[in-house]
Design a protein around this motif. Structure first.
Motif, mmCIF file in Angstrom:
data_model
loop_
_atom_site.group_PDB
_atom_site.id
_atom_site.type_symbol
_atom_site.label_atom_id
_atom_site.label_comp_id
_atom_site.label_asym_id
_atom_site.label_seq_id
_atom_site.Cartn_x
_atom_site.Cartn_y
_atom_site.Cartn_z
ATOM 1 N N GLU A 177 -15.950 -0.539 53.392
ATOM 2 C CA GLU A 177 -16.720 -0.576 52.144
ATOM 3 C C GLU A 177 -17.879 -1.567 52.176
ATOM 4 O O GLU A 177 -18.962 -1.279 51.688
ATOM 5 C CB GLU A 177 -15.781 -0.914 50.981
ATOM 6 N N GLN A 178 -17.675 -2.749 52.770
ATOM 7 C CA GLN A 178 -18.734 -3.764 52.735
ATOM 8 C C GLN A 178 -19.977 -3.323 53.496
ATOM 9 O O GLN A 178 -21.072 -3.791 53.218
ATOM 10 C CB GLN A 178 -18.239 -5.118 53.242
ATOM 11 N N PHE A 179 -19.859 -2.402 54.457
ATOM 12 C CA PHE A 179 -21.023 -1.938 55.198
ATOM 13 C C PHE A 179 -21.807 -0.874 54.433
ATOM 14 O O PHE A 179 -22.904 -0.520 54.821
ATOM 15 C CB PHE A 179 -20.621 -1.391 56.564
ATOM 16 N N LEU A 180 -21.236 -0.368 53.371
ATOM 17 C CA LEU A 180 -21.906 0.669 52.595
ATOM 18 C C LEU A 180 -22.755 0.090 51.465
ATOM 19 O O LEU A 180 -23.434 0.818 50.772
ATOM 20 C CB LEU A 180 -20.882 1.650 52.034
ATOM 21 N N THR A 181 -22.731 -1.210 51.279
ATOM 22 C CA THR A 181 -23.558 -1.871 50.274
ATOM 23 C C THR A 181 -24.740 -2.514 50.982
ATOM 24 O O THR A 181 -24.559 -3.267 51.935
ATOM 25 C CB THR A 181 -22.748 -2.934 49.507
ATOM 26 N N LEU A 182 -25.950 -2.187 50.523
ATOM 27 C CA LEU A 182 -27.173 -2.693 51.128
ATOM 28 C C LEU A 182 -27.877 -3.604 50.133
ATOM 29 O O LEU A 182 -27.775 -3.400 48.924
ATOM 30 C CB LEU A 182 -28.097 -1.530 51.501
ATOM 31 N N GLN A 183 -28.596 -4.592 50.640
ATOM 32 C CA GLN A 183 -29.347 -5.476 49.763
ATOM 33 C C GLN A 183 -30.780 -5.606 50.260
ATOM 34 O O GLN A 183 -31.038 -5.631 51.454
ATOM 35 C CB GLN A 183 -28.695 -6.857 49.703
ATOM 36 N N THR A 184 -31.690 -5.656 49.324
ATOM 37 C CA THR A 184 -33.101 -5.905 49.584
ATOM 38 C C THR A 184 -33.472 -7.131 48.753
ATOM 39 O O THR A 184 -32.622 -7.639 48.005
ATOM 40 C CB THR A 184 -33.965 -4.694 49.173
ATOM 41 N N SER A 197 -34.550 0.510 53.152
ATOM 42 C CA SER A 197 -33.200 0.035 53.437
ATOM 43 C C SER A 197 -32.291 1.193 53.837
ATOM 44 O O SER A 197 -31.519 1.096 54.794
ATOM 45 C CB SER A 197 -32.651 -0.702 52.219
ATOM 46 N N ALA A 198 -32.378 2.298 53.098
ATOM 47 C CA ALA A 198 -31.563 3.477 53.417
ATOM 48 C C ALA A 198 -31.938 4.049 54.783
ATOM 49 O O ALA A 198 -31.069 4.459 55.562
ATOM 50 C CB ALA A 198 -31.722 4.538 52.331
ATOM 51 N N ILE A 199 -33.215 4.078 55.095
ATOM 52 C CA ILE A 199 -33.681 4.598 56.385
ATOM 53 C C ILE A 199 -33.165 3.722 57.528
ATOM 54 O O ILE A 199 -32.676 4.231 58.546
ATOM 55 C CB ILE A 199 -35.216 4.700 56.396
ATOM 56 N N ALA A 200 -33.243 2.407 57.366
ATOM 57 C CA ALA A 200 -32.724 1.508 58.396
ATOM 58 C C ALA A 200 -31.227 1.740 58.598
ATOM 59 O O ALA A 200 -30.736 1.791 59.732
ATOM 60 C CB ALA A 200 -33.003 0.054 58.009
ATOM 61 N N PHE A 201 -30.487 1.905 57.502
ATOM 62 C CA PHE A 201 -29.057 2.204 57.578
ATOM 63 C C PHE A 201 -28.835 3.511 58.343
ATOM 64 O O PHE A 201 -27.961 3.595 59.209
ATOM 65 C CB PHE A 201 -28.478 2.304 56.163
ATOM 66 N N GLY A 202 -29.627 4.520 58.022
ATOM 67 C CA GLY A 202 -29.480 5.812 58.684
ATOM 68 C C GLY A 202 -29.686 5.735 60.183
ATOM 69 O O GLY A 202 -28.913 6.292 60.966
ATOM 70 N N PHE A 203 -30.727 5.045 60.604
ATOM 71 C CA PHE A 203 -31.010 4.947 62.037
ATOM 72 C C PHE A 203 -30.050 4.005 62.761
ATOM 73 O O PHE A 203 -29.570 4.322 63.842
ATOM 74 C CB PHE A 203 -32.447 4.487 62.275
#
Length: 167
Positions: free
Chosen positions: A6-13, A120-126
């Motif tokens: 779960e903690q890896f699914l939360t992103l912060q900017t 942030s979402a794009i970085a997570f995706g790649f």
């Protein structure tokens, strides 16, 4: 595809928290999903009742989480905890691709928030999902959404260059 703690699914900017959506987010989602100006450029219709928002959460968002076919983050303002939109990656099994989707409350347009969330979402995706390509569909008649798409293209180009230099 998203078998992550779960903690890896939360992103912060700097200004935002991107987190999994919960049923308790229905009122905030309905606030922007019921605005015809917001939904003019979405693939879904304006929500006419809070029940449609509950159906969206149960039949689309939570189903995506269960199936592992992508991620749909709620976009939350750090300064006040308000959920103001969503940003998602819808994955396909072919060639490790995803489509970027996003929607933002009209009160927050023009502040660079969606670009911040999308990056942030794009970085997570790649980097976390190991996608090879992320694409988005943009209505050419809506300039602020085009700016988010241009930001996505720049990030995708930088990632392609990094991959090429590592070969």
């Amino acid at each position: 595809m998203l078998d992550l703690p779960e903690q890896f699914l939360t992103l912060q900017t700097p200004r935002l928290i991107l987190r999994k959506l919960a049923i308790t987010d229905a009122d905030d989602i309905f606030a922007y999903a019921s605005d015809p100006q917001v939904t003019t450029y979405t693939a879904w219709a304006t929500h006419r009742s809070i029940n449609e928002t509950y159906e969206y959460l149960n039949n689309f968002v939570f189903q995506m989480y269960r199936s592992g076919k992508g991620m749909n983050w709620g976009i939350v303002m750090k300064k006040n905890g308000k959920l103001i939109g969503t940003c998602s990656l819808h994955t396909t099994s072919v060639h490790r691709r995803a489509e970027l989707g996003y929607v933002l409350s009209r009160n927050y347009w023009g502040k660079g928030l969606m670009t911040e969330a999308a990056k942030s979402a794009i970085a997570f995706g790649f980097h976390v999902m190991h996608l090879q390509r992320i694409q988005a569909i943009c209505d050419v008649n809506k300039r602020q959404f085009d700016r988010v798409d241009k930001s996505k293209r720049k990030a995708e180009t930088r990632f392609d260059k990094l991959k090429a230099s590592a070969i």
